[in-house]
Design an enzyme around this catalytic site. Structure first.
Site, PDB file in Angstrom:
ATOM      1  N   HIS A  53      26.178  52.317  32.252  1.00  0.00           N
ATOM      2  CA  HIS A  53      27.163  53.452  31.579  1.00  0.00           C
ATOM      3  C   HIS A  53      27.152  52.992  29.839  1.00  0.00           C
ATOM      4  O   HIS A  53      27.889  52.117  29.859  1.00  0.00           O
ATOM      5  CB  HIS A  53      28.399  53.608  32.110  1.00  0.00           C
ATOM      6  CG  HIS A  53      29.236  54.664  31.478  1.00  0.00           C
ATOM      7  ND1 HIS A  53      28.799  55.952  31.337  1.00  0.00           N
ATOM      8  CD2 HIS A  53      30.397  54.708  30.855  1.00  0.00           C
ATOM      9  CE1 HIS A  53      29.759  56.633  30.579  1.00  0.00           C
ATOM     10  NE2 HIS A  53      30.648  55.630  30.232  1.00  0.00           N
ATOM     11  N   ASP A  55      28.426  54.204  26.496  1.00  0.00           N
ATOM     12  CA  ASP A  55      29.155  55.107  25.731  1.00  0.00           C
ATOM     13  C   ASP A  55      28.531  55.462  24.414  1.00  0.00           C
ATOM     14  O   ASP A  55      28.192  54.397  23.782  1.00  0.00           O
ATOM     15  CB  ASP A  55      30.555  54.545  25.588  1.00  0.00           C
ATOM     16  CG  ASP A  55      31.504  54.732  26.662  1.00  0.00           C
ATOM     17  OD1 ASP A  55      31.444  55.939  27.201  1.00  0.00           O
ATOM     18  OD2 ASP A  55      31.756  53.463  27.098  1.00  0.00           O
ATOM     19  N   ASP A 177      32.221  59.267  33.902  1.00  0.00           N
ATOM     20  CA  ASP A 177      33.311  59.032  33.191  1.00  0.00           C
ATOM     21  C   ASP A 177      34.172  59.733  32.538  1.00  0.00           C
ATOM     22  O   ASP A 177      35.556  59.443  32.233  1.00  0.00           O
ATOM     23  CB  ASP A 177      32.816  58.053  32.237  1.00  0.00           C
ATOM     24  CG  ASP A 177      33.850  56.903  31.427  1.00  0.00           C
ATOM     25  OD1 ASP A 177      35.038  56.507  32.207  1.00  0.00           O
ATOM     26  OD2 ASP A 177      33.678  56.390  30.296  1.00  0.00           O
ATOM     27  N   HIS A 427      32.265  62.024  25.622  1.00  0.00           N
ATOM     28  CA  HIS A 427      33.556  61.968  26.259  1.00  0.00           C
ATOM     29  C   HIS A 427      34.546  60.816  25.440  1.00  0.00           C
ATOM     30  O   HIS A 427      35.700  60.671  26.031  1.00  0.00           O
ATOM     31  CB  HIS A 427      33.584  61.695  27.884  1.00  0.00           C
ATOM     32  CG  HIS A 427      32.788  60.626  28.131  1.00  0.00           C
ATOM     33  ND1 HIS A 427      31.711  60.366  28.458  1.00  0.00           N
ATOM     34  CD2 HIS A 427      33.452  59.078  28.143  1.00  0.00           C
ATOM     35  CE1 HIS A 427      31.242  59.211  28.852  1.00  0.00           C
ATOM     36  NE2 HIS A 427      32.256  58.350  28.574  1.00  0.00           N
TER      37      HIS A 427
END
Length: 982
Positions: A53, A55, A177, A427
């Protein structure tokens, strides 16, 4: 659809040729569902999904994350993750990996040599490296506008399509997420052709119930307007968020024991690890319906040394599956979310149905993630304005032709802004949940995008108008700063309208004269007035401008076009003020009347003069005292994510409003209210407008008393709302909310304020049988209705503690001068009968999202300048919104047409509407049209999704002819048009 068969074939051949040409290998592909590994029907199949994951900015900037810079903040280097994974995938054909964030992969891919690209393409073609989700980022779902979400998805999907063809097309949406999930996002994914959607976060009470009832997987019916199964999407909740089961994290950042499988060693642990895995698998299976379960094997920025993961997973698979010879019924395999989804589909079960959304999200009794709905309000507004600028940039690139990107003002482009906006949807970007230095980087990227777009716009307007005179864009008009209008005695103003209908807007320009002549494109005089600059505007601009007044007048621009206004100073003495400081009894135009309380200076009523409806309306400002603490276990504080007031009763900032000025002019009437040194507001009624404008200014929020503050404005009315209120989903469909209630489960309310907050992206309203008060906002915010007849909106937050969700710093924005952030915004209020409300708030919200672009030229236009232009042959029907006009390649344009009304919300406009594609544009001849998926990465006729057991009806034919397309309520249709400039 296509106008002629040969045209569709030529489109298809060109499309396929472009895909094949981009592939470095000619091998036959076995990607997609046909590449999935075999499973064992008689066993519990455990699908291990190796993933990372990544970001797109959070604790570090996008660049820092990619290069692995500033590891003192967080150890993360995306380029090394991709390097390592590609190396490890080559060592065993059974190994799989999924990748999500195209923004990072795009950057990495551009740095690779041809040999690496061939290897990666082979891995993709064999289904061993699979792209999931596929957007430029994994977008936030609460604070993003649907148009920006569609754009960022299109940006990522197109790159994957152009690079890998059909094997690069994601089949599963993957939002592991984001902090709550919007129904509109599910609808978007379904219309883009996705077969399923998996996420990691949902309310802890909802999750507990779903685990007990085996409803962790469901069919989400994500629209009340679109005919099923158009917006139906299979949705699954992942068991461990997006982390591996406890004890099975084998990244270099983890502390779990590796599998030690040498029996001669003292610390041999295979039996222990295998038994632990068997226990974890069977426990997880208790919460799911089929004999297939999914395990996410990875987490934040993991796999920088992929060998650690794969070496241990290889052993895990080997030793667990070896037990099958002894009667074990557990089968472990490398897999992907799409392969897992296929098995669920083959099970042919009937799944529970979901029709609401997943807001608000709480991970514990007092931990509601509802603060980020408002966090960083200035960045939220800047992102929204940037979206408007991008749409204008895209449109003018098409309308101006090739000269737009390389013309008299240099090289301009829209790609820089597209990528900046794509990153901003992340996000931890527009959500406001990033570190301050990362927020600054997001803003810088948007500013760079603006600069590139301004060159393109200048080039395009030069072509369309015939004038190459220098053009100025005044980006600080919200604080009354524009050097050209402040100093020039004569200038022209170009007003570009990005909407598909003629629109009128009020314009306010900072000036220093007292009398001006304003004429439109036809030489007709336009009513205008010079109004002394308000005290609050002077304070906010901090000596950056020297204007004493504002020139106010109404402008009108044709659809997808511009109109030019010429402004000449007649008198330069200071204007004669027509302002007073006494509390007015009322202000009104021909549509609305607003009254004030003579004692308090606050609003007291609002009347719709057309319908003769009146509501009692009081509006004031309050702040919740943010819970504080340095220890989450003892007391959860408010922070960037979490809203937790330490009391249900907010503090009133002032019981009265000091009336600083009452300005009564023909074009506008204003009442300036001051509630404290850090809160003020202008109540404004423009001539010929059906909405009341509240322009609020909040900040710097004082924290010298040691108290963090969450600032709201509250509208209290006598509307009998009975605990119900309504909020939009990403700017589109509206959902019903009810205080202390969830449609899906029996809520045990533990936070009476924060637990009733919801995101609003463009509007919220309360109503009874006869009256509806709607508030249209200029950015995403949090809102609620705590009391009957009340609607509150959170405007600003300044906090002194971190909320222990990872960001590691308090949300206390310094602002430009390090004294705290000053935020300014607008709320537009309409009052109407409920059955007519959408006719007002739908176009009003679109005009707030897509605002006119003003540009200025010193002096009068040169002879021969074209002062007015429309890119459309005629205005679109009121129900139709032109969502996208964007150059696709040299001879084709991407167009999205949207029906902007919900089913049954408008007696007039909630009906099907037909549009002729050949009669759309004034400067383009449309030679052919082919319909695509919403994400523009598939032909519509090829978009075949997995079928689930539902009550959905098969789609029916509807277009009356090859060129005429019919839009039903809430429908978006996407077309690739082959065009020629006229």
């Amino acid at each position: 659809m296509a106008s002629e068969p040969w045209l569709h074939i030529s489109f298809l051949l060109l499309f396929c040729f472009s895909l094949v040409f981009s592939l470095p290998t000619g091998r036959n592909s076995i990607c997609g569902y046909k590449s999935c590994p075999a499973t064992k029907p008689s066993m519990l199949n455990v699908h291990l999904v190796p993933h990372t994951h990544d970001d797109v900015g959070w604790l570090k900037t996008v660049d820092q994350y990619f290069y692995g810079d500033r590891n003192n903040i967080q150890h993360a280097g995306v380029q090394y993750i991709l390097d390592s994974v590609i190396d490890q995938l080559q060592k065993d054909p059974a190994r799989r990996f999924i990748y999500v964030e195209t923004a990072f992969f795009y950057r990495w891919w551009r740095q690779q040599n041809q040999n690496t690209r061939r290897i990666v393409t082979q891995l993709v073609n064999e289904g061993r490296l699979e792209f999931i989700n596929g957007g430029w980022c994994m977008s936030d779902e609460a604070t993003t506008h649907y148009s920006a979400v569609i754009d960022q998805m299109t940006l990522g999907l197109r790159f994957l399509n152009d690079t890998f063809g059909e094997c690069g097309r994601p089949r599963v949406a993957w939002h592991i997420d984001p902090f709550g999930h919007a129904r509109e996002h599910a609808s978007i994914f379904a219309q883009m052709g996705y077969d399923g959607f998996f996420f990691g976060r949902l309310d802890y009470q909802d999750k507990d119930r779903r685990m007990k009832t085996k409803e962790m997987e469901m069919l989400w019916r994500a629209s009340e307007s679109l005919t099923p199964p158009i917006a139906d999407l299979f949705t699954g909740v992942l068991p461990n968020g997006y982390n591996p089961p406890e004890g099975f994290c084998w990244d270099q950042s983890c502390d779990d024991a590796p599998i030690r499988d040498d029996p001669d060693l003292e610390d041999y642990n295979v039996d222990e690890i295998v038994q632990k895995f068997l226990n974890a698998s069977h426990k997880q299976a208790d919460y799911y319906k089929t004999n297939h379960i999914i395990m996410t094997m990875g987490s934040d920025f993991q796999y920088e040394n992929a060998n650690l993961w794969y070496k241990n997973m290889d052993k895990l698979i080997k030793y667990v599956n070896a037990l099958q010879a002894k009667g074990s019924k557990l089968n472990v395999l490398y897999s992907t979310p799409s392969c897992y989804l296929q098995e669920l589909n083959l099970a042919n079960f009937t799944w529970p149905m979901k029709t609401d959304d997943f807001f608000p999200y709480a991970d514990d009794a007092h931990d509601f993630w509802t603060g980020y709905f408002t966090s960083r309000p200035a960045l939220k507004l800047y992102e929204r304005l940037s979206n408007s600028r991008l749409q204008t940039c895209n449109q003018l690139e098409v309308l101006g032709g090739p000269t737009s990107t390389s013309g008299p003002f240099g090289e301009g482009d829209s790609d820089t802004m597209r990528r900046a906006m794509g990153v901003a949807q992340h996000h931890d970007a527009v959500s406001g949940t990033e570190k301050q230095h990362v927020a600054n980087d997001y803003a810088r990227r948007l500013a760079t995008g603006w600069a590139h777009c301004e060159v393109l716009v200048s080039n395009s307007l030069a072509v369309l108008s015939g004038s190459e005179a220098p053009r100025v864009f005044c980006e600080n008009l919200n604080i009354s700063v524009c050097p050209l209008t402040e100093s020039s005695h004569k200038f022209s103003m170009n007003v570009y309208n990005p909407l598909g209908r003629t629109v009128r807007w009020p314009v306010r320009l900072p000036v220093n004269g007292s009398v001006y002549n304003v004429t439109d494109a036809n030489g007709k005089a336009v009513d205008s007035e010079v109004i002394p600059l308000s005290k609050s505007r002077k304070e906010v601009r901090q000596n950056r401008g020297f204007a004493k007044s504002e020139l106010v007048f109404q402008v009108e621009a044709p659809p997808l076009g511009y109109s030019t206004y010429i402004v000449s100073m007649v008198q330069d003495q200071p204007p004669v003020s027509r302002s007073k400081n006494a509390v007015p009894s009322s202000i009104q135009n021909k549509f609305l009347k607003v009254t004030f309380d003579s004692t308090t200076g606050l609003l007291s009523s609002l009347t719709n003069l057309e319908t003769q409806q009146t509501i009692r309306l009081t509006q004031n400002f309050f702040w919740y005292n943010a819970s504080a603490g340095n220890n989450k276990e003892s007391h959860q504080p408010s922070g960037a994510y979490i809203f937790r007031p330490n009391s249900s009763d907010p503090f009133i900032i002032s019981k009265t409003a000091e009336i600083q000025a009452v300005s009564l002019y023909n074009s506008v009437q204003e009442v300036t209210q001051r509630f404290s040194p850090w809160v003020s507001q202008v109540v404004r009624l423009y001539e010929d407008r059906r909405e009341l404008e509240l322009e609020w200014t909040v900040g710097p929020v004082p924290v010298e008393d040691g108290l963090g503050k969450e600032v709201i404005t509250r509208l209290d009315t006598d509307i009998q709302s009975s605990g119900y209120f309504y909020t939009d989903s990403n700017g589109r469909e509206v959902l019903e909310r009810r205080k202390d209630y969830r449609p899906t489960w029996d809520l045990k309310q533990t936070e009476p304020i924060a637990g009733n907050y919801y995101p609003i992206n463009s509007r919220a309203y309360i109503k009874d049988d006869k009256r509806q008060l709607t508030v249209v906002t200029d950015r995403s915010q949090g809102a609620s209705s705590i009391y009957n007849g009340s609607l509150e909106i959170m405007l600003h937050r300044r906090l002194l503690y971190d909320d222990f969700r990872g960001v590691g710093e308090p949300l206390s924005e310094p602002g430009e001068f390090a004294h705290g952030l000053v935020a300014r915004g607008r709320l537009l209020l309409t009052l109407s009968p409920p059955e007519a409300a959408a006719d007002l708030h739908r176009p009003l919200a679109q005009s707030m999202v897509l605002q006119p672009l003003l540009s200025f030229q010193d002096g009068a236009p040169s002879p021969g300048t074209k002062l007015e232009f429309s890119g459309l042959q005629a205005a679109l029907p009121p129900a139709v919104h032109l969502l996208t006009v964007s150059q696709w390649d040299q001879d084709s344009v991407l167009v999205r047409l949207e029906h902007q009304y919900q089913a049954k919300e408008s007696k007039t406009h909630s009906q099907p509407v037909t549009v002729n594609l050949q009669k759309l544009f004034s400067t383009l001849q449309v030679l052919g049209a082919s319909e695509m998926s919403l994400g523009a990465n598939q032909w519509k006729e090829d978009m075949i999704r997995l079928h689930w057991n539902t009550d959905a009806l098969p789609p029916t034919a509807r277009d009356p002819s090859s060129w005429e397309v019919t839009l039903k309520p809430m429908e978006i249709r996407t077309f690739l048009l082959r065009v020629r400039l006229l």
